[in-house]
Structures are given as C-alpha cells and as structure tokens.
Design a protein around this motif. Structure first.
Motif, mmCIF file in Angstrom:
data_model
loop_
_atom_site.group_PDB
_atom_site.id
_atom_site.type_symbol
_atom_site.label_atom_id
_atom_site.label_comp_id
_atom_site.label_asym_id
_atom_site.label_seq_id
_atom_site.Cartn_x
_atom_site.Cartn_y
_atom_site.Cartn_z
ATOM 1 N N ARG A 62 0.840 -1.208 0.000
ATOM 2 C CA ARG A 62 0.000 0.000 0.000
ATOM 3 C C ARG A 62 0.876 1.258 0.000
ATOM 4 N NH1 ARG A 62 -4.471 0.558 4.513
ATOM 5 N NH2 ARG A 62 -2.609 0.931 5.780
ATOM 6 N N ARG A 144 -14.825 13.832 4.231
ATOM 7 C CA ARG A 144 -13.698 13.137 3.602
ATOM 8 C C ARG A 144 -13.564 13.705 2.191
ATOM 9 N NH1 ARG A 144 -9.972 12.180 5.223
ATOM 10 N NH2 ARG A 144 -10.103 10.413 6.580
ATOM 11 N N LYS A 155 -2.446 7.299 1.140
ATOM 12 C CA LYS A 155 -2.225 7.471 2.581
ATOM 13 C C LYS A 155 -1.096 8.491 2.772
ATOM 14 C CE LYS A 155 -1.881 4.711 6.793
ATOM 15 N NZ LYS A 155 -2.815 5.514 7.594
ATOM 16 N N TYR A 160 -4.796 13.838 6.390
ATOM 17 C CA TYR A 160 -5.156 13.807 7.812
ATOM 18 C C TYR A 160 -5.443 15.194 8.368
ATOM 19 C CZ TYR A 160 -4.306 8.915 7.549
ATOM 20 O OH TYR A 160 -4.420 7.596 7.193
ATOM 21 N N GLU A 189 -15.525 6.910 6.579
ATOM 22 C CA GLU A 189 -14.712 6.191 7.576
ATOM 23 C C GLU A 189 -14.610 7.045 8.823
ATOM 24 O OE1 GLU A 189 -10.819 5.533 5.887
ATOM 25 O OE2 GLU A 189 -10.604 7.609 5.278
ATOM 26 N N ALA A 190 -13.792 6.605 9.781
ATOM 27 C CA ALA A 190 -13.509 7.435 10.953
ATOM 28 C C ALA A 190 -12.217 8.208 10.664
ATOM 29 C CB ALA A 190 -13.394 6.568 12.198
ATOM 30 N N ALA A 192 -9.101 7.802 11.553
ATOM 31 C CA ALA A 192 -7.910 7.005 11.233
ATOM 32 C C ALA A 192 -8.247 5.513 11.268
ATOM 33 C CB ALA A 192 -6.784 7.317 12.209
ATOM 34 N N CYS A 194 -11.520 2.415 9.758
ATOM 35 C CA CYS A 194 -12.725 2.149 8.961
ATOM 36 C C CYS A 194 -13.907 1.806 9.864
ATOM 37 C CB CYS A 194 -12.448 1.007 7.978
ATOM 38 S SG CYS A 194 -11.397 1.552 6.618
ATOM 39 N N LEU A 213 -10.220 4.377 3.207
ATOM 40 C CA LEU A 213 -8.895 3.885 2.809
ATOM 41 C C LEU A 213 -9.020 2.406 2.427
ATOM 42 C CD1 LEU A 213 -5.825 4.776 2.867
ATOM 43 C CD2 LEU A 213 -5.703 3.593 5.057
ATOM 44 N N ILE A 216 -6.223 -2.685 5.332
ATOM 45 C CA ILE A 216 -5.678 -4.030 5.525
ATOM 46 C C ILE A 216 -6.509 -4.772 6.580
ATOM 47 C CG2 ILE A 216 -3.619 -5.249 6.378
ATOM 48 C CD1 ILE A 216 -2.059 -2.727 5.116
ATOM 49 N N THR A 217 -6.914 -4.058 7.625
ATOM 50 C CA THR A 217 -7.691 -4.700 8.688
ATOM 51 C C THR A 217 -9.062 -5.140 8.175
ATOM 52 O OG1 THR A 217 -6.605 -3.112 10.139
ATOM 53 C CG2 THR A 217 -8.337 -4.455 11.129
ATOM 54 N N VAL A 218 -9.686 -4.327 7.313
ATOM 55 C CA VAL A 218 -10.992 -4.711 6.764
ATOM 56 C C VAL A 218 -10.858 -6.019 5.977
ATOM 57 C CG1 VAL A 218 -12.776 -4.093 5.080
ATOM 58 C CG2 VAL A 218 -12.029 -2.414 6.772
ATOM 59 N N CYS A 251 -12.252 0.014 12.889
ATOM 60 C CA CYS A 251 -11.176 -0.981 12.784
ATOM 61 C C CYS A 251 -10.014 -0.433 11.969
ATOM 62 C CB CYS A 251 -11.697 -2.297 12.223
ATOM 63 S SG CYS A 251 -11.874 -2.349 10.453
ATOM 64 N N GLY A 252 -8.822 -0.837 12.368
ATOM 65 C CA GLY A 252 -7.607 -0.414 11.689
ATOM 66 C C GLY A 252 -6.410 -1.018 12.406
ATOM 67 N N THR A 253 -5.236 -0.838 11.832
ATOM 68 C CA THR A 253 -4.024 -1.432 12.397
ATOM 69 C C THR A 253 -3.826 -1.015 13.850
ATOM 70 O OG1 THR A 253 -3.031 -1.432 10.217
ATOM 71 C CG2 THR A 253 -1.523 -1.576 12.091
HETATM 72 N N1 PMP Z 1 -8.708 4.933 7.328
HETATM 73 C C1 PMP Z 1 -7.745 5.782 7.695
HETATM 74 C C2 PMP Z 1 -7.907 7.237 7.399
HETATM 75 C C3 PMP Z 1 -6.612 5.308 8.370
HETATM 76 O O1 PMP Z 1 -5.643 6.145 8.754
HETATM 77 C C4 PMP Z 1 -6.506 3.916 8.652
HETATM 78 C C5 PMP Z 1 -5.305 3.397 9.389
HETATM 79 N N2 PMP Z 1 -4.258 3.056 8.518
HETATM 80 C C6 PMP Z 1 -7.540 3.074 8.239
HETATM 81 C C7 PMP Z 1 -8.628 3.617 7.581
HETATM 82 C C8 PMP Z 1 -7.463 1.589 8.470
HETATM 83 O O2 PMP Z 1 -6.501 1.038 7.628
HETATM 84 P P1 PMP Z 1 -5.684 -0.252 8.054
HETATM 85 O O3 PMP Z 1 -6.686 -1.268 8.431
HETATM 86 O O4 PMP Z 1 -4.944 -0.648 6.845
HETATM 87 O O5 PMP Z 1 -4.804 0.136 9.184
#
Ligand code: PMP
Length: 308
Positions: A62, A144, A155, A160, A189-190, A192, A194, A213, A216-218, A251-253
């Motif tokens: 990514r 957004r 990204k 941000y 999304e939120a 940072a 999803c 975005l 990866i977590t999704v 959800c996210g990293t």
């Molecule tokens: N949306 C945004 C704006 C983010 O910063 C993130 C975190 N990287 C995500 C979604 C979730 O992405 P990921 O699951 O790849 O961390």
C-alpha cells in the motif's frame, strides 16, 4: 498518546539516528508542501517470545501504491522496508509493551514533481497491550475529500488535516472519535480507521469508492468473518443506518477492532455477539494465540526474545 513519546532513536537515511538528529530541511517538499506517504505497522509479542509485525507485505504494497499515485519514487525494497523496522525495533522494544511503527516516505528533494527523491524514515512508539474500551462517536461536519480532490486512497499526511479538524470538533463534543461522511453525505470512515456496522447479523463496511482507505484490517476482518460463518458485505452506508445499527466498531491497524458504545445521542453498545467474536478472533490471531492464514506475522530478527 503514542506520538507524544520521544523515543531515543529513529531510522533515517538508511541508519539509526538519535531522535534530535532526525530532522528535515525547511526547503524540502516534505516540509513546504507536505509531500509524504506513510504506513502505521503494529508489532505484537508472540507466545514464543518473538516480536512480530502484522502483515508487513500488505503495508509495503500500500505504501508503494500511495507513492506511485503521488509520483514519489519508493527508495526501498520489501526486504529493506522490513529490515528498517527490524533495526529500530531491535533498539527500542520493551517486553511489556507492544510497538507501533510509523514508516514514512518523505519527499526530501525535488521540485513540483521533478527530480523527486524520497527517504524512508521510521519512528516507533510503545503501545499498551490491552485493547481499547468501547468508545463514543460523533459525526463530523467536515467531509472526507473526494477522489478528484485529495484522493483518500493515498495514505498521505495531507489527508489527515481533515481528520485533525474532525478530532478537534469531536473533542469539543466529548467524542472519542468522529465519523467522516463523503461528499454525497454517506459514511466514509472514521478519522484514522474504517467503520464496521452490524445489522441483522451481517457485517457491512463502505467500500473505498465511498472514501474509505483500502484497509488491511478490513480485508482481515472479511477473512475472519468467512472462517466464523459471519456474512460480510461491502456496500454504501447511510448516516441514519449508523444510528439504528445493532453493533458498530471502528477498525484499523492501530485501533484493531474497537467497539462503539454510542453515536451522537444514540446508544448502540449492548450485546456484541458478532463484532465481539471478530474482535476476539482478530486479537488471538495477531498475538499468535490462534494463528489465521489471512494474518501473516513476520518475526523481527533483531529483537531479543522475551521468552523466559
Ligand atoms: N482509514 C484511515 C484514514 C486510516 O488512517 C486507517 C489506518 N491506517 C484506516 C482507515 C485503516 O486502515 P488499516 O486497516 O490498513 O490500518
């Protein structure tokens, strides 16, 4: 908060440097126009005493896609990328804390897209091992950005600024995080992470074409849901659906799967049979307690084992 920490070292220009020396010149595009792309990568201690990073291949790919879209040359191979995180983690890791590494390609020379040179800079911060408590969310008045403006698929730090405005707005309303709608007024999304929404036992999330975005977590949640026999659908989500959802999470990293207990004036969090099960399965996979084929964990060779 992770980025308020001042770790002793950072990785810059191919080597470890002291934190005070990890600086960029005021004339470079990273500073003048915010030219950068980045990834946050999470490292978890494993039962065998190793520290492993979650899904580095997906993060590297990514990062390379974001760089390509901004015409920023990616200066490192996958092996060098993992090696950079490994080197820094080897110097900073503590056995009682997990680690979150921010891996950034900064535009360090070039001008308006000519002769652009990027440098990989890695900073890493300690993280609590316990998952976050359920949170209260609001819906931001900020939107957004669109694919034809500042594409959310990239990204880059500039994306941000909207998240930052939304968080400032959210703090004034005692919200832990904010939902960003897209220009059509549907859920993106939120700030940072999803959105995962459950209605009648099915998990829904908005696709990237709605302004999320490419998470990866999704992708992992989709694979875990398939293993657990939970229906998972990517489709547009209306704002009003959030208010009547059976379950909601971000959800996210970094946020993993964090449950939402209320949104605006509407309580949500009661029973969470679906998202609770996904959260437990996700954490068991990244912590190596119950590996899953969709969750690749790569051990960092420079980190001393925490096994006794
Ligand atoms: N949306 C945004 C704006 C983010 O910063 C993130 C975190 N990287 C995500 C979604 C979730 O992405 P990921 O699951 O790849 O961390």
């Amino acid at each position: 908060v992770a980025q308020l920490q001042r770790p002793e070292l950072a990785y810059m220009n191919g080597k470890l440097v002291r934190w005070e020396e990890a600086v960029l010149h005021v004339g470079c595009e990273a500073v003048t126009r915010g030219l950068n792309v980045f990834e946050g990568v999470k490292a978890y201690w494993q039962p065998d005493g190793s520290l492993s990073i979650a899904m580095p291949r997906q993060h590297y790919e990514r990062l390379a896609r974001s760089a390509k879209l901004l015409h920023l040359p990616c200066p490192v191979t996958y092996a060098e990328y993992v090696g950079a995180i490994d080197q820094l983690a080897g110097a900073l890791a503590k056995s009682d804390r997990d680690l979150w590494a921010r891996t950034t390609l900064f535009g360090v020379s070039g001008h308006w897209g000519e002769d652009t040179v990027a440098d990989l800079i890695v900073t890493a911060y300690h993280q609590d091992k316990s998952p976050a408590c359920p949170i209260h969310m609001g819906v931001s008045t900020w939107r957004r950005s669109a694919d034809i403006a500042l594409p959310p698929r990239i990204k880059t730090g500039s994306n941000y600024e909207v998240s930052r405005l939304a968080r400032i707005e959210g703090r004034a309303q005692d919200c832990d995080d904010m939902i960003l709608l897209n220009s059509a007024g549907r859920v993106a999304e939120a700030t940072a992470s999803c959105i995962l929404m459950v209605r009648k036992d099915t998990v829904y999330t908005p696709p990237p074409t709605e302004g999320a975005l490419e998470s990866i977590t999704v992708d992992v949640v989709e694979a875990l849901a398939a293993s657990l026999g939970i229906a998972f659908v990517r489709r547009p989500i209306d704002r009003t659906e959030l208010l009547i959802a059976d379950e909601l999470a971000i959800c996210g990293t970094l946020h993993e799967i964090t449950l939402v207990k209320s949104i605006e004036a509407s309580p949500i969090y009661g029973k969470t049979p679906v998202l609770g099960a996904l959260q437990n399965r996700y954490l068991a996979a990244v912590r190596g307690e119950q590996p899953h084929p969709a969750v690749e964990m790569v051990a960092l060779a420079s980190v001393k084992s925490a096994a006794t």
